[in-house]
Design a protein around this motif. Structure first.
Motif, short mmCIF file in Angstrom:
data_model
loop_
_atom_site.label_atom_id
_atom_site.label_comp_id
_atom_site.label_asym_id
_atom_site.label_seq_id
_atom_site.Cartn_x
_atom_site.Cartn_y
_atom_site.Cartn_z
N THR A 45 26.51 18.01 -28.87
CA THR A 45 26.14 16.65 -29.26
C THR A 45 24.61 16.55 -29.29
N GLN A 46 24.12 15.80 -30.26
CA GLN A 46 22.67 15.63 -30.37
C GLN A 46 22.28 14.16 -30.39
N PHE A 47 21.21 13.84 -29.67
CA PHE A 47 20.64 12.49 -29.72
C PHE A 47 19.21 12.58 -30.25
N ALA A 48 18.84 11.60 -31.06
CA ALA A 48 17.48 11.54 -31.59
C ALA A 48 16.59 10.78 -30.63
N VAL A 49 15.39 11.30 -30.42
CA VAL A 49 14.39 10.59 -29.60
C VAL A 49 13.06 10.61 -30.37
N ASP A 50 12.19 9.65 -30.03
CA ASP A 50 10.90 9.55 -30.74
C ASP A 50 10.01 10.74 -30.41
N ASP A 51 10.05 11.19 -29.15
CA ASP A 51 9.15 12.25 -28.71
C ASP A 51 9.85 13.11 -27.67
N VAL A 52 10.34 14.25 -28.09
CA VAL A 52 11.09 15.12 -27.18
C VAL A 52 10.27 15.48 -25.94
N TYR A 53 8.99 15.78 -26.16
CA TYR A 53 8.15 16.22 -25.02
C TYR A 53 8.11 15.13 -23.94
N ALA A 54 7.89 13.89 -24.37
CA ALA A 54 7.80 12.79 -23.42
C ALA A 54 9.16 12.53 -22.75
N GLU A 55 10.21 12.64 -23.54
CA GLU A 55 11.56 12.37 -23.00
C GLU A 55 11.96 13.44 -21.99
N VAL A 56 11.59 14.68 -22.24
CA VAL A 56 11.88 15.75 -21.28
C VAL A 56 11.17 15.46 -19.96
N GLU A 57 9.92 15.06 -20.04
CA GLU A 57 9.18 14.75 -18.82
C GLU A 57 9.82 13.60 -18.07
N ARG A 58 10.18 12.55 -18.81
CA ARG A 58 10.80 11.37 -18.18
C ARG A 58 12.09 11.76 -17.47
N LEU A 59 12.94 12.51 -18.17
CA LEU A 59 14.26 12.85 -17.62
C LEU A 59 14.15 13.84 -16.46
N LYS A 60 13.20 14.76 -16.56
CA LYS A 60 13.00 15.69 -15.44
C LYS A 60 12.59 14.91 -14.19
N GLY A 61 11.82 13.84 -14.41
CA GLY A 61 11.42 12.98 -13.29
C GLY A 61 12.63 12.32 -12.63
N LEU A 62 13.70 12.18 -13.41
CA LEU A 62 14.94 11.58 -12.88
C LEU A 62 15.91 12.65 -12.37
N GLY A 63 15.44 13.90 -12.35
CA GLY A 63 16.26 14.98 -11.81
C GLY A 63 17.21 15.62 -12.82
N VAL A 64 17.02 15.32 -14.09
CA VAL A 64 17.90 15.91 -15.11
C VAL A 64 17.48 17.36 -15.35
N GLU A 65 18.51 18.23 -15.50
CA GLU A 65 18.27 19.66 -15.64
C GLU A 65 18.31 20.05 -17.12
N PHE A 66 17.39 20.88 -17.53
CA PHE A 66 17.32 21.34 -18.92
C PHE A 66 17.61 22.84 -19.01
N THR A 67 18.39 23.25 -20.02
CA THR A 67 18.59 24.68 -20.26
C THR A 67 17.63 25.17 -21.33
N GLN A 68 17.02 24.23 -22.05
CA GLN A 68 15.99 24.61 -23.03
C GLN A 68 14.87 23.59 -22.96
N GLU A 69 13.67 24.09 -22.74
CA GLU A 69 12.50 23.22 -22.73
C GLU A 69 12.26 22.69 -24.15
N ALA A 70 11.39 21.68 -24.26
CA ALA A 70 11.02 21.20 -25.58
C ALA A 70 10.46 22.36 -26.38
N THR A 71 11.04 22.62 -27.54
CA THR A 71 10.71 23.80 -28.33
C THR A 71 10.44 23.40 -29.77
#
Lengths: 128, 98
Positions: free
Chosen positions: A78-104
């Protein structure tokens, strides 16, 4: 014809609702009993009348082997669109969300892949 | 001798060299990410099965290690085997620029 609902197969609807609202930022749209489960959907606050995401129980015996096989290879279904992946990754990591792929940066699109804690990987994408 | 043959075989393929480039840029990638990078950045339309086989060859040569973390499998670059090349054919010290 138009798309009004799409689904993610979740291992626990209550946990999924918390993750998809508290972390990802969706809002609950429909929550009604349906047998021993709930008809439970969320929408984007940016588009409350848009496509609903159904948090569908993964109780069917074929569902979990399917999900595990995808997750093992890192495949987001499943894919969701966001305005800025880099910013969203930072925000979600701050909430403890785990990523298997960094912003690429993949050329026309920047993507990242997160674990929804309900047995799925989700892709975030920003088209350039 | 076999290890060396595996190493040169692994390095002898352009797609496998690109996989190593991409792991060098970002270490620890899922199969999905590697496939995505090859398709989107390099226009290589190899199937997931083909990429998986390339990774097996790289792993056989010791250039890639896989690590299972929780439910996902990550691929890591190991340039260690390349040392045998410069040990066999040492690189001369660079001349200081004039």
């Amino acid at each position: 014809m138009r798309i009004n609902i799409t689904s993610v197969l979740v291992d626990d609807q209550a946990k999924a609702l918390a993750f998809y609202t508290d972390k990802l930022g969706f809002t609950k749209k429909t929550d009604v009993p349906a047998g021993d489960a709930r008809w439970l959907t969320v929408v984007s606050p940016a588009d409350p009348d848009g496509v609903e995401l159904l948090l569908e129980p993964d109780g069917h015996p074929a569902a979990r082997p399917f999900k595990n096989a995808l997750v093992g290879d890192g495949i987001p279904y499943t894919q969701f669109a966001v305005d800025d992946v880099y910013a969203e990754v930072e925000r979600l990591k701050g909430l403890g969300v785990e990523f298997t792929q960094e912003a690429t940066d993949l050329g026309p699109v920047v993507t990242a892949v997160l674990d929804d804690t309900c047995g799925n990987l989700i892709q975030l994408a920003t088209m350039k | 001798m076999t290890a060396e043959a595996d190493l040169f075989k692994a390095l002898g393929d352009a797609t496998r060299r690109i996989i190593l480039d991409e792991l060098s840029e970002q270490d620890g990638q899922t199969l999905f990410e590697i496939c995505g990078r090859l398709t989107m950045k390099h226009g290589l339309a190899s199937s997931r099965q083909a990429i998986s086989q390339h990774l097996a060859v790289l792993e056989q040569a010791g250039l890639v290690h896989t690590r299972r973390q929780g439910r996902y499998k990550f691929h890591h670059l190991d340039t260690g085997p390349l040392r045998s090349i410069v040990e066999r054919w040492p690189i001369d010290r660079e001349e200081p620029s004039p």
